[in-house]
Structures are given as structure tokens and as C-alpha cells.
Write a protein that holds these residues in place. Structure first.
Motif, PDB file in Angstrom:
ATOM      1  N   ILE A   1       7.647  51.791  42.570  1.00 30.15           N
ATOM      2  CA  ILE A   1       8.689  50.763  42.484  1.00 30.15           C
ATOM      3  C   ILE A   1       9.297  50.745  41.087  1.00 30.15           C
ATOM      4  O   ILE A   1      10.525  50.742  40.922  1.00 30.15           O
ATOM      5  N   THR A   2       8.457  50.778  40.053  1.00 27.83           N
ATOM      6  CA  THR A   2       8.955  50.755  38.677  1.00 27.83           C
ATOM      7  C   THR A   2       9.818  51.977  38.387  1.00 27.83           C
ATOM      8  O   THR A   2      10.896  51.865  37.793  1.00 27.83           O
ATOM      9  N   GLY A   3       9.338  53.146  38.794  1.00 25.23           N
ATOM     10  CA  GLY A   3      10.113  54.368  38.572  1.00 25.23           C
ATOM     11  C   GLY A   3      11.440  54.355  39.296  1.00 25.23           C
ATOM     12  O   GLY A   3      12.455  54.872  38.793  1.00 25.23           O
ATOM     13  N   LYS A   4      11.481  53.758  40.482  1.00 26.80           N
ATOM     14  CA  LYS A   4      12.729  53.682  41.254  1.00 26.80           C
ATOM     15  C   LYS A   4      13.736  52.760  40.575  1.00 26.80           C
ATOM     16  O   LYS A   4      14.940  53.036  40.568  1.00 26.80           O
ATOM     17  N   VAL A   5      13.264  51.671  39.969  1.00 27.73           N
ATOM     18  CA  VAL A   5      14.156  50.761  39.235  1.00 27.73           C
ATOM     19  C   VAL A   5      14.760  51.482  38.040  1.00 27.73           C
ATOM     20  O   VAL A   5      15.951  51.360  37.751  1.00 27.73           O
ATOM     21  N   VAL A   6      13.942  52.257  37.315  1.00 24.50           N
ATOM     22  CA  VAL A   6      14.450  53.027  36.167  1.00 24.50           C
ATOM     23  C   VAL A   6      15.454  54.078  36.633  1.00 24.50           C
ATOM     24  O   VAL A   6      16.481  54.303  35.986  1.00 24.50           O
ATOM     25  N   GLU A   7      15.184  54.713  37.754  1.00 28.03           N
ATOM     26  CA  GLU A   7      16.062  55.771  38.253  1.00 28.03           C
ATOM     27  C   GLU A   7      17.408  55.214  38.712  1.00 28.03           C
ATOM     28  O   GLU A   7      18.467  55.795  38.432  1.00 28.03           O
TER      29      GLU A   7
ATOM     30  N   CYS B   1      10.885  43.748  40.210  1.00 30.08           N
ATOM     31  CA  CYS B   1      11.045  44.534  38.996  1.00 30.08           C
ATOM     32  C   CYS B   1      12.537  44.616  38.675  1.00 30.08           C
ATOM     33  O   CYS B   1      13.338  44.985  39.545  1.00 30.08           O
ATOM     34  N   VAL B   2      12.918  44.228  37.463  1.00 23.40           N
ATOM     35  CA  VAL B   2      14.332  44.246  37.062  1.00 23.40           C
ATOM     36  C   VAL B   2      14.500  45.213  35.899  1.00 23.40           C
ATOM     37  O   VAL B   2      13.613  45.359  35.050  1.00 23.40           O
ATOM     38  N   PRO B   3      15.649  45.896  35.829  1.00 22.53           N
ATOM     39  CA  PRO B   3      15.846  46.883  34.765  1.00 22.53           C
ATOM     40  C   PRO B   3      16.264  46.239  33.449  1.00 22.53           C
ATOM     41  O   PRO B   3      16.924  45.201  33.427  1.00 22.53           O
ATOM     42  N   ILE B   4      15.880  46.866  32.343  1.00 24.41           N
ATOM     43  CA  ILE B   4      16.405  46.532  31.013  1.00 24.41           C
ATOM     44  C   ILE B   4      17.447  47.601  30.694  1.00 24.41           C
ATOM     45  O   ILE B   4      17.107  48.783  30.549  1.00 24.41           O
ATOM     46  N   ILE B   5      18.713  47.190  30.622  1.00 21.79           N
ATOM     47  CA  ILE B   5      19.816  48.154  30.485  1.00 21.79           C
ATOM     48  C   ILE B   5      20.594  47.857  29.208  1.00 21.79           C
ATOM     49  O   ILE B   5      20.926  46.708  28.909  1.00 21.79           O
ATOM     50  N   HIS B   6      20.869  48.920  28.447  1.00 17.68           N
ATOM     51  CA  HIS B   6      21.693  48.801  27.240  1.00 17.68           C
ATOM     52  C   HIS B   6      22.617  50.010  27.166  1.00 17.68           C
ATOM     53  O   HIS B   6      22.158  51.154  27.287  1.00 17.68           O
ATOM     54  N   ALA B   7      23.903  49.750  26.968  1.00 16.42           N
ATOM     55  CA  ALA B   7      24.912  50.818  26.892  1.00 16.42           C
ATOM     56  C   ALA B   7      24.840  51.708  28.131  1.00 16.42           C
ATOM     57  O   ALA B   7      24.889  52.942  28.047  1.00 16.42           O
TER      58      ALA B   7
END
Length: 539
Positions: free
Chosen positions: A105-111, A145-151
Motif C-alpha cells: 500500500i505504501t509503495g503504491k501511494v509513492v508510485e 496512507c497519504v503522499p507527501i508531495i513537493h514540486a
């Protein structure tokens, strides 16, 4: 990973303010807003990730009542996602939490850069339990699980796990942590840029330390309590040497298992492991058993026979109950410890051996030395590397792990279908003081498996010595009426547990009215809130 902006999380049509201020969910989120402001202020002032994450994890644990929370970071150099900070995980579990992009699940959120909400974690095929925090199958809660996104790049995630009875509350918490993720993103990006090599090395160090601890946890011993972890560490340290070991502890704690673990994790693991109980034979036979005898040494000695020390050459000899040896035998044992040499009974030729000696006793050897029943010089020869095994009453939840293991093993051996141990029975097992330690627990569970009739070990299947404990709420006596009350008590507890403290649903399952069930609960001193809190704590 370059990507488009994250997909917004679907919400209902009510205004955002109303989502946070209404308390119809049972938990108001208004008190989170000042903390969000504090997080924003810290980031604005210093972009200190460590300080920010301390507040974030505190908010998750205290205000949002999250049972298990994690902040992961994505290292593009090694293409790994690792747990940077967390609560509800041990250091070993945290070190195992390493994922590749797209994995779990974590890897899918990052992907994908999209949040994932899983209402029932144990039913989701993407759930890997990489940390092994759910080793007992207790994955009953929701997970998001929520992503941390920057730029437009995903640099990590925030994830949380707990039981939600209200799906709107779950949605609110996803939105809260999504907001937090947006706020913390610049600090996380800066941290990765400044510490990327350090992060990579720390991550690898945690992984290796975890692997080492798992490697050297003896596979023949069950238990994860802190006292047993200390025992495992001592086993690991002494196993690679040939030092003499003295294993101490009450009867039934598993001293022989520790001796086994030391031998089979040593350099001489392929050599013999010879066991001898010093209290099992008459004194007249012990010498011949330990040192062997020559032909004609005594009546009946029709040939040369090797003793236990000679048979253990190249390996390990385990002398159990060493405190039971007589003073003359202690003197001969002392010589073997000093010189690794002895003569067979009736012989004059020295026999030299190369072995490790592990001794064990449940007696106070120092007190025996003071009384003159144990040689002082032998005591100090044995007391090179002592390991004290804690009694079962000091091992906390290990009682449950051992009970489950013995129940499964005895059920398989006897061909019975016993699936679990009921909550009242577990309470009784935990409350008991276990004077016979693990051996007594093993016998209790074997008896209970035989008595079980419905695939469950109930409190009334346990011996009377356990059923008299006041802590269990089952102190009903041994009369017919007492047994009926014990069964009634257990059925009520099981029903409340199954329905998370919902009295109405429990009453329906039991075929009672809510009023009648309430009266029975009052009679037995059962509080439905206990079962709500219990589920909350596990979720």
C-alpha cells in the motif's frame, strides 16, 4: 519521480468547516486546528523536520487516537521507501519497514501520488505486513496512507491505522493528514537533500541490526518480552565462545532450551550435544555415567564403556540439576573443568576431551556454598557466564504466545479442532502466578484442549486453581450453580467482545432482551465500555 498533482480525495458536499466542526461522529476535530497552525509556524520559522514530526505524531496519537502511525521517506538514490519516524512500532518492526515504489500500500501511494484508504486492512491483498507488527493476525482496523508531495514529486508518505466505527470520521482524518502532508513537504524535501547519504546509511544500519537480532533469536524458544530479549542477547554473545555457562532459574522455566540454543548456535553445533540430569540417578551410578568405566571395574562391568563426558567430546555437555551432585562428585567435576581430563572408573589412563560445559540448577548455589554442601571453588568455575531465565509470571504477554503455541500443538497431536482461547480464559492465564512456570502452562493447555468441546478453550476448561482468581471475575466456586454462572459469564463476555461492547447486538446474539442482559452484566460486574476500549486500543 515527476508526476502530476495528486488526485483530490473525494468528499461529500457539506462545507469543509462543517466537516471539522460537527461532532456527530463522536470525536470532534476542532481541537486539531490550533495544532495545525503550530506546525505551520514551526515550518515557517525553521523547517525543522524533527520538531515538526514530533508534533505531527503527537497529534495523530493523542488527538486522532491513531493506534499505529508512520512517516516514510523516499530515497531516490537507492529507490527505497523507509520508515523515518513512527509510533506503535518497536525498533525491530520499524527497521523492517522498507519498500520499493509500487510495493504494498505504501509503495503504491509513492508510485501514484494518490492517497489510499483501506476500510478493512486484513481483507486488502495489497497489505504486506512488512513490519510484522500484525504477527498475531490482529489487523482488524482501517488503514490509510497519504503522499507527501513537493514540486510534483512524491518524497514520502504519512500513514495511520485504527478502528473507525464512523466512516465520516475516517474521511475527516484522511483530510487532516493530507493537509499535514502538504504542510510538511518542504521540510521533508530539505531534510532529504541535506541528509540523503546519512539517511541511507542509517536506514541500512537499522536493517542490518534488525536482521542480526532476528538471526540470533533462538528458534526453539517462544517469547518476545523484554526479559527474554535480554536472555537472547546473552545467548548470542556466549554462543560464539567456549566459555562455561551456568543457567539459573526456577523449575520449569526452560533451562534445557537455553542450553540447546547455545550449543546449536555455536561453532561446534555439528558436534554432539549430550544431556545428563545429575539428580536422576543414585550416587553410585553417577560416576560411571559421567566418566565411563573399564572392563572389570565393578561387578557387571563386562566391557569398557564411555561416559557422557567422553561422548560429548567435540561438542557440549549439559549438566542439569548440578546442585544435586555429592561433594566427592563435585571434586571430580572440578578437575574436568580445570584440565578437561579424567580417568574412567577402574582405569588409570587419562582421557582428554575438548568440549563446552553448560550447567543448570534451580537452587541457590551461594547459599549451598555458605552451608558447606557445594564447593566454593567449583561454584566459581561454573559461574563464568551466568544466564538467569525469568519466571513465567515476569514475562507478561509471553503467556499468551506460549498458550497459543501449546494449544495449536496439542490440538494437532490429538486430532482436535481447537481454534482459539476465549477472552475470560486468557484473563485467567494472565492473572495466574504460574509456580510451575512454562511446564505448568503446557500441562494446563494440554488438559484444556482435551476438555474443549466447541473449538474454543473456555475459562471453565481450565483447572480450579486458575478459576479461583478474583481478577478474572469467575470466582464462582465448584458447585453446579457455580459452573453454570461461569459458563453464563463467559458467554456474555464473548458476545460483548464480538460486538465491540454493543449491548443490543450482544443481547440479540444471546437470545435475551437488552434489559435482562443489563441485569446479568450488573450481577457479574461487567462493563460494556471495557470491550469498546479494548477494541479501540487494538485498532
Amino acid at each position: 519521480m515527476a508526476m502530476t498533482a495528486s488526485k483530490p480525495i473525494a468528499v461529500e458536499t457539506e462545507p469543509a468547516v462543517e466537516e471539522f466542526t460537527h461532532c456527530f461522529t463522536g470525536e470532534c476535530r476542532v481541537n486539531v486546528l490550533p495544532l495545525l497552525f503550530e506546525i505551520a509556524k514551526i515550518i515557517s520559522d525553521s523547517e525543522d523536520l524533527a520538531k515538526t514530526l514530533t508534533i505531527i505524531l503527537s497529534v495523530m496519537q493523542k488527538q486522532l487516537r491513531i493506534q499505529r502511525g508512520m512517516v516514510t521517506l523516499y530515497d531516490r538514490g537507492s529507490e527505497t521507501i523507509f520508515i523515518h519516524e513512527s509510533f506503535g512500532l518497536s525498533e525491530e518492526e520499524k527497521a523492517r519497514g522498507i519498500y520499493a515504489s509500487g510495493e504494498g500500500i505504501t509503495g503504491k501511494v509513492v508510485e501514484t501520488g494518490h492517497a489510499i484508504v483501506v476500510p478493512h486492512l486484513r481483507d486488502d491483498p495489497r497489505f504486506l505486513d512488512r513490519t510484522r507488527a500484525h504477527g498475531n493476525g490482529n489487523a482488524n482496523g482501517s488503514f490509510f496512507c497519504v503522499p507527501i508531495i513537493h514540486a510534483q514529486k512524491v518524497i514520502g508518505t504519512i500513514s495511520a491505522e485504527r478502528i473507525y466505527r464512523n466512516q465520516r470520521l475516517l474521511k475527516q482524518d484522511v483530510e487532516v493528514l493530507s493537509t499535514v502532508a502538504l504542510m510538511v513537504a518542504p521540510a521533508a524535501e530539505l531534510y532529504l537533500l541535506e541528509n540523503v547519504e546519512k539517511v541511507r546509511l542509517e536506514n541500512e544500519n537499522r536493517r542490518l541490526q534488525s536482521a542480526l537480532k532476528e538471526r540470533f533469536k533462538p528458534s526453539n524458544i517462544i517469547g518476545n518480552s523484554k526479559p527474554m530479549q535480554q536472555v537472547y542477547e546473552l545467548i548470542h554473545k556466549v554462543a560464539g565462545t567456549k566459555a562455561t555457562v551456568l543457567v539459573l532459574g526456577e523449575s520449569g522455566v526452560g533451562k534445557e532450551l537455553v542450553a540447546n540454543a547455545i550449543h546449536y548456535n555455536s561453532a561446534t553445533a555439528d558436534g554432539p550435544f549430550v544431556k545428563f540430569n545429575c539428580a536422576a540417578l543414585p550416587e553410585s551410578i553417577v560416576e560411571s555415567e559421567l566418566f565411563g568405566h573399564e572392563k572389570g571395574a565393578f561387578t557387571g562391568a563386562i566391557g569398557m564403556r564411555k561416559g557422557r563426558f567422553e561422548l560429548a567430546d567435540g561438542g557440549t555437555i549439559f549438566l542439569d540439576e548440578v546442585g544435586e551432585l555429592s561433594l566427592p562428585m563435585q571434586a571430580k567435576l572440578l578437575r574436568v573443568l580445570q584440565e578437561k581430563t579424567f580417568e574412567r572408573v577402574g582405569g588409570a589412563k587419562p582421557v582428554k576431551v575438548d568440549l563446552r560445559i553448560i550447567a543448570a540448577t534451580n537452587r541457590d548455589l551461594l547459599d549451598m556454598v555458605a552451608k558447606g554442601s557445594f564447593r566454593e571453588d567449583l561454584y566459581y568455575r561454573l559461574y563464568v557466564f551466568p544466564i538467569t531465565i525469568p519466571p513465567l509470571r515476569e514475562r507478561g504477554s509471553d503467556v499468551i504466545l506460549l498458550a497459543d503455541y501449546f494449544a495449536a500443538r496439542n490440538a494437532a497431536d490429538s486430532g482436535r479442532d481447537v481454534k482459539r482461547i476465549s477472552t475470560p480464559a486468557l484473563n485467567m492465564l494472565m492473572a495466574y502466578h504460574w509456580p510451575g512456570n512454562v511446564r505448568e502452562l503446557e500441562n494446563v493447555i494440554e488438559r484444556s484442549v482435551i476438555l474443549s468441546e466447541d473449538g474454543v478453550i473456555h475459562g471453565y476448561n481450565l483447572p480450579p486453581s486458575l478459576q479461583t482468581s478474583a481478577e478474572t471475575g469467575t470466582n464462582f466456586g465448584c458447585s453446579l450453580g457455580g459452573k453454570v454462572q461461569a459458563v453464563e459469564y463467559e458467554m456474555i463476555v464473548e458476545a460483548l467482545k464480538s460486538h465491540r461492547g454493543n449491548v443490543t447486538d450482544a443481547a440479540q446474539e444471546l437470545g435475551l432482551t437488552r434489559r435482562i442482559l443489563g441485569l446479568r452484566m450488573e450481577k457479574f460486574g461487567i462493563n460494556y465500555k471495557t470491550f469498546r476500549r479494548g477494541r479501540e486500543a487494538r485498532g
